[in-house]
Design an enzyme around this catalytic site. Sequence first.
Site, PDB file in Angstrom:
ATOM      1  N   LYS A  90     -20.106 -10.212 -35.315  1.00 28.92           N
ATOM      2  CA  LYS A  90     -20.839  -9.131 -35.966  1.00 28.92           C
ATOM      3  C   LYS A  90     -21.780  -9.622 -37.079  1.00 28.92           C
ATOM      4  O   LYS A  90     -22.819  -9.037 -37.318  1.00 28.92           O
ATOM      5  CB  LYS A  90     -19.867  -8.110 -36.557  1.00 28.92           C
ATOM      6  N   GLU A 112     -21.343   2.208 -39.494  1.00 26.86           N
ATOM      7  CA  GLU A 112     -20.138   2.758 -38.876  1.00 26.86           C
ATOM      8  C   GLU A 112     -19.260   1.569 -38.503  1.00 26.86           C
ATOM      9  O   GLU A 112     -19.769   0.465 -38.323  1.00 26.86           O
ATOM     10  CB  GLU A 112     -20.506   3.550 -37.610  1.00 26.86           C
ATOM     11  N   SER A 378     -15.112 -13.449 -29.014  1.00 32.45           N
ATOM     12  CA  SER A 378     -15.898 -12.671 -29.982  1.00 32.45           C
ATOM     13  C   SER A 378     -15.301 -12.606 -31.378  1.00 32.45           C
ATOM     14  O   SER A 378     -16.034 -12.450 -32.349  1.00 32.45           O
ATOM     15  CB  SER A 378     -16.125 -11.254 -29.448  1.00 32.45           C
TER      16      SER A 378
HETATM   17  C1  LIG Z   1     -16.715  -5.134 -32.610  1.00 33.43           C
HETATM   18  C2  LIG Z   1     -16.061  -6.116 -31.758  1.00 33.43           C
HETATM   19  C3  LIG Z   1     -16.188  -6.070 -30.344  1.00 33.43           C
HETATM   20  C4  LIG Z   1     -16.868  -4.951 -29.614  1.00 33.43           C
HETATM   21  O1  LIG Z   1     -18.220  -4.759 -29.952  1.00 33.43           O
HETATM   22  P1  LIG Z   1     -19.389  -5.243 -29.012  1.00 33.43           P
HETATM   23  O2  LIG Z   1     -20.605  -4.637 -29.628  1.00 33.43           O
HETATM   24  O3  LIG Z   1     -19.125  -4.709 -27.648  1.00 33.43           O
HETATM   25  O4  LIG Z   1     -19.414  -6.719 -29.046  1.00 33.43           O
HETATM   26  C5  LIG Z   1     -15.625  -7.086 -29.608  1.00 33.43           C
HETATM   27  N1  LIG Z   1     -14.945  -8.092 -30.192  1.00 33.43           N
HETATM   28  C6  LIG Z   1     -14.782  -8.151 -31.532  1.00 33.43           C
HETATM   29  C7  LIG Z   1     -14.010  -9.290 -32.118  1.00 33.43           C
HETATM   30  C8  LIG Z   1     -15.339  -7.177 -32.365  1.00 33.43           C
HETATM   31  O5  LIG Z   1     -15.169  -7.262 -33.675  1.00 33.43           O
END
Ligand SMILES: *Cc1c(COP(=O)(O)O)cnc(C)c1O
Length: 404
Positions: A90, A112, A378
Amino acid sequence: MKTIAVDERGYYGQFGGAYIPEMLYPNVEELRQTYLEFMELESFQREFQSLLRDYVGRPSPLYLAKRLSERYGVTIYLKREDLNHTGAHKINNTIGQILLAKHLGKKRIIAETGAGQHGVATATVCALMGLQCIVYMGSVDIKRQAPNVARMRMLGAEVRPATSGSQTLKDATNEAIRDWINNPEDTHYIIGSVVGPHPYPDMVARFQSVISEEIRWQLEAHTGRDYPSAVIACVGGGSNAAGAFYHFLNDERVRLIAVEAAGLGVHSGESAATSVLGTEGVIHGSRTLLMQTSDGQIVEPYSISAGLDYPGIGPLHAHLIKSGRAEAISVTDEDALQAALDVTRMEGIIPALETAHAFAALDQMKYAADDVLVICLSGRGDKDLDAFMTYLDRVEPLGIHSEK
Ligand SMILES: *Cc1c(COP(=O)(O)O)cnc(C)c1O
């Protein structure tokens, strides 16, 4: 070959656009007219690159997961976005957007958040730049993501609970949009995923595209080939997936695998598998796939993972999936929890619950032994330890740890 890119009006095929109330038109139009030129400014590029390197810690490693590769009989690399400052992908987007907000002279930032990762990433860049920060978060999410609420407060952000609907991400987004309508002059809304009215989906995808840019040269260094057989990423709104797919969108040699949350099961009534359950409609400013009743009421989504608990999907992903360019896989809560446990014990990495869905997709995929798979890791799972412990207490009660 077909080129996948957003058009002038913000459409990917039939999905996208900007469906906004009149009051927001000046703000969204200002962004639309600014973002591409701004991103090409040398001054922006210099500051963005230097913050990504020295503040976020990029490039994030591309790690060969040996034990996982052995288990699945294929080569698996992990793109380590969990090692970024604040623990997820993020931050790539919030750094880009805070620089844009400063460029536009905005003084007040709203956002948000679902899992709290975007809220933390936004509160972080606001602290870094000395700007006021207000984060909207569903009351349910405030409870299940307490560590991130504490981090946001520590960073000086005001966390405002969204108490309507399912009290999760969709409702927090509604509140943020309402705030923006009431404060159009001095406020920039940092959207955390590839959702919302044009130009947000394209803008966020571009800020996140550093992920696939790095994958290309890192993979070349590792394997001598600058593209994988497949890229696998979880999709809430779809920003980590958009970033991991970006430089491979038009490369048909690369399979794009989008992994959604099936919750208690795709057809259980408790799910967030938008690409299966969704139909075309408008949510939060763009035309896309969303979970709705036949008369257009939004169906409350469900996933154990707050970051995937959203009834829509970014317009880019709606297009990729509907056109057949990307494959969608849905993964239940239970399978994601087990995958998180397996990955932790095989690689010594505790993934976020969202990310665990991407790992669980390996069980449903077909591939050849000489394929090279890249999974976008992620984020890290510190925020999810409560959910993991509840699961562990059930499958492996304390004191009965099996000797394997
Ligand atoms: C916010 C988040 C997601 C989901 O958001 P996307 O916009 O689909 O990437 C996935 N993995 C993590 C670790 C997150 O913090």
